[in-house]
Design a protein around this motif. Structure first.
Motif, mmCIF file in Angstrom:
data_model
loop_
_atom_site.group_PDB
_atom_site.id
_atom_site.type_symbol
_atom_site.label_atom_id
_atom_site.label_comp_id
_atom_site.label_asym_id
_atom_site.label_seq_id
_atom_site.Cartn_x
_atom_site.Cartn_y
_atom_site.Cartn_z
ATOM 1 N N ARG A 236 -0.979 12.688 -0.377
ATOM 2 C CA ARG A 236 -1.773 13.765 0.229
ATOM 3 C C ARG A 236 -2.009 14.830 -0.835
ATOM 4 O O ARG A 236 -1.044 15.289 -1.449
ATOM 5 C CB ARG A 236 -0.998 14.382 1.391
ATOM 6 C CG ARG A 236 -0.534 13.368 2.417
ATOM 7 C CD ARG A 236 0.730 13.792 3.105
ATOM 8 N NE ARG A 236 1.190 12.784 4.062
ATOM 9 C CZ ARG A 236 2.351 12.847 4.695
ATOM 10 N NH1 ARG A 236 3.167 13.868 4.488
ATOM 11 N NH2 ARG A 236 2.708 11.897 5.528
ATOM 12 N N HIS B 34 0.859 -1.189 0.000
ATOM 13 C CA HIS B 34 0.000 0.000 0.000
ATOM 14 C C HIS B 34 0.893 1.235 0.000
ATOM 15 O O HIS B 34 2.028 1.194 0.472
ATOM 16 C CB HIS B 34 -1.002 0.007 1.158
ATOM 17 C CG HIS B 34 -0.492 0.618 2.439
ATOM 18 N ND1 HIS B 34 -0.274 -0.120 3.572
ATOM 19 C CD2 HIS B 34 -0.181 1.898 2.770
ATOM 20 C CE1 HIS B 34 0.171 0.672 4.532
ATOM 21 N NE2 HIS B 34 0.241 1.906 4.084
ATOM 22 N N ALA C 163 0.800 5.857 0.134
ATOM 23 C CA ALA C 163 -0.005 6.970 0.627
ATOM 24 C C ALA C 163 0.392 8.274 -0.062
ATOM 25 O O ALA C 163 1.571 8.494 -0.352
ATOM 26 C CB ALA C 163 0.135 7.120 2.138
HETATM 27 C C1 OOG Z 1 -0.603 8.335 5.559
HETATM 28 C C2 OOG Z 1 -0.460 7.708 6.896
HETATM 29 C C3 OOG Z 1 -1.423 6.532 7.084
HETATM 30 C C4 OOG Z 1 -1.273 3.994 7.172
HETATM 31 O O1 OOG Z 1 -0.725 2.955 6.765
HETATM 32 O O2 OOG Z 1 -2.070 3.997 8.131
HETATM 33 C C5 OOG Z 1 -0.936 5.260 6.497
HETATM 34 C C6 OOG Z 1 0.329 9.488 5.304
HETATM 35 O O3 OOG Z 1 1.273 9.700 6.068
HETATM 36 O O4 OOG Z 1 0.105 10.172 4.293
HETATM 37 O O5 OOG Z 1 -0.277 5.165 5.520
#
Ligand code: OOG
Ligand code: NI
Length: 452
Positions: free
Chosen positions: A74, A70, A72
């Protein structure tokens, strides 16, 4: 055009997740170390636990494990979020769940784009945790207006990807060549840029509002900030991380270690401090920025609303007022979770988790009428198996912990603002799906197959 001239969205997602993994390995070499370490730990676990290996083979999870990631990102505006929704849809990824991080002092709310049906998940469960900055939480009026103005000027998508998204929406899919072009063009949105779009002075002002505001507003696009492989033993992987000099967080977020893993356990190492050029008149000024980090995770049983309520209550007990800090936190957590059943028969019979049912060979040998019995009876008689359905989503308390530990500063603040799912969905241009309904459907489909 007929459908067979198109490649499947699952195929595009696989290509994309591979391309992303390749790019991130080049950008952040430590990610490569993490992937190797996790592969070693997983191989050991599978060799030591044949029953687990067999169960993962049966459910189709074994094959996806090696590619499972996964990431991430923003983003800053509704327009960016809505276009991302269309971009991810090309790859069969849809928004699931709403996460409010403002309560934890992070001025964003989020969803996860991911595949939703069983076959697609097994093919490649790639997910992207996607956060939208809540500009309204910046207190300083002038700075808020300035941030909004900077964001309104940027375009985070290439012209090529926008054209391919439209083409896919119009025609109902992409052919092989276009799929490749799409992957190459889409990747640009997630790339790291070591040149900021704002002066060092503006960057510092944004940083003063919140480190996350600076991260979102100061760059050309929403660089992928981590890419997480899935391990089958996070405690072993954590020890390995520390042995290789990766400064892993002290605490593993989520539930404690158990016989039957539930939900999601995660740990990360600190954001890298990276050189950045800030435009300054005709010149550049050098500075640094911390945004990107490493993370690993272990996934377990998806819980029903009843199981989740119990999880939330026990976690709140363990954290007390102190959060996930203090030397004895892991012990407190372990003690609190003594109240959570830890064998699959009980978890299933008490309706705490979701399971995928399947006939055994003996079950398949019977005519349908002979196996028209309650699932629990079939299991008792060795005619059916029930394997845990894996949790594919995220946990808000854990995500907040990950955000906090990786922002590169010690700031702690709280926003008075509450969750605002309606505003998020309006920005997204669509509702987010309910995760429980998805697991419920997967379980129901498997039950229906027992009798057919
Ligand atoms: C996302 C943080 C959250 C998770 O695995 O819970 C995340 C971020 O820092 O943009 O990736
Ligand atoms: Ni993460």
């Amino acid at each position: 055009m007929t459908a067979d001239r198109f490649v499947s969205p699952d195929h595009i997602r696989s290509l994309f997740s591979q391309a992303m993994s390749h790019m991130y390995r080049t950008e952040v070499p430590l990610y490569g170390t993490l992937v190797e370490l996790v592969a070693e730990v997983n191989a050991k676990v599978l060799a030591a636990q044949p029953a687990l290996a067999e169960q993962m083979q049966r459910s189709g999870e074994r094959e996806r494990l090696d590619v499972e990631r996964h990431g991430a990102i923003r983003v800053g505006t509704a327009q960016e979020l809505a276009t991302l929704r269309r971009l991810f849809a090309v790859m069969g990824m849809y928004p699931v769940g709403y996460y409010d991080l403002s309560v934890a002092g992070v001025p964003v709310h989020s969803t996860a784009f991911r595949p939703v049906d069983g076959e697609s998940l097994n093919r490649n469960p790639f997910r992207v945790f996607t956060s939208l900055l809540r500009l309204e939480l910046i207190e300083d009026d002038a700075l808020r207006a300035q941030a909004a103005e900077i964001l309104s000027r940027r375009t985070i998508f290439t012209a090529g990807v926008l054209q391919l998204i439209e083409q896919c929406e119009r025609d109902g899919g992409l052919g092989e060549d276009d799929a490749w072009r799409f992957v190459v063009e889409a990747l640009e949105t997630f790339r790291w840029h070591n040149e900021a779009t704002v002066s060092l002075e503006t960057y510092r002002a944004l940083l003063g509002a919140h480190r996350l505001v600076a991260d979102v507003v100061s760059f050309r696009g929403p660089h992928i900030n981590h890419l997480t492989p899935r391990t089958l033993d996070i405690d072993a992987a954590q020890v390995q991380m520390q042995a290789r000099g990766l400064a892993a967080k002290a605490v593993i977020e989520g539930p404690p270690r158990r016989q039957c893993p539930i939900l999601l356990r995660q740990t990360s190492f600190k954001a890298l401090e990276e050189m950045v050029h800030f435009p300054s008149g005709a010149d550049n000024q050098a500075g640094t920025h911390t945004a990107r980090f490493g993370e690993i995770e272990q996934r377990g049983l998806a819980l029903t609303p009843k199981g989740r309520a119990l999880y939330d209550a026990l976690l709140a007990d363990a954290r007390g007022g102190a959060g996930s800090t203090g030397d004895d936190y892991m012990q407190r957590l372990q003690a609190a979770f003594a109240g959570f059943p830890d064998d699959h028969d009980r978890l299933r019979r008490e309706g705490l988790g979701y399971y995928r049912y399947a006939l055994t060979e003996a079950g398949r040998a019977l005519p349908p009428a002979g196996r028209d019995l309650p699932a629990e009876v079939l299991i008792e008689r060795g005619l059916a198996t029930a394997d845990p359905i894996i949790y594919e989503d995220f946990l808000p308390v854990s995500a907040a912990g990950i955000f906090q530990s990786n922002l590169g500063g010690d700031e702690q603040r709280a926003y008075a603002a509450r969750a605002n799912r309606a505003a998020f969905e309006q920005a997204l241009g669509a509702p987010v799906s309910d995760e429980f309904a998805i697991y419920e459907r997967l379980q129901a489909e498997s039950l229906a197959q027992l009798a057919s």
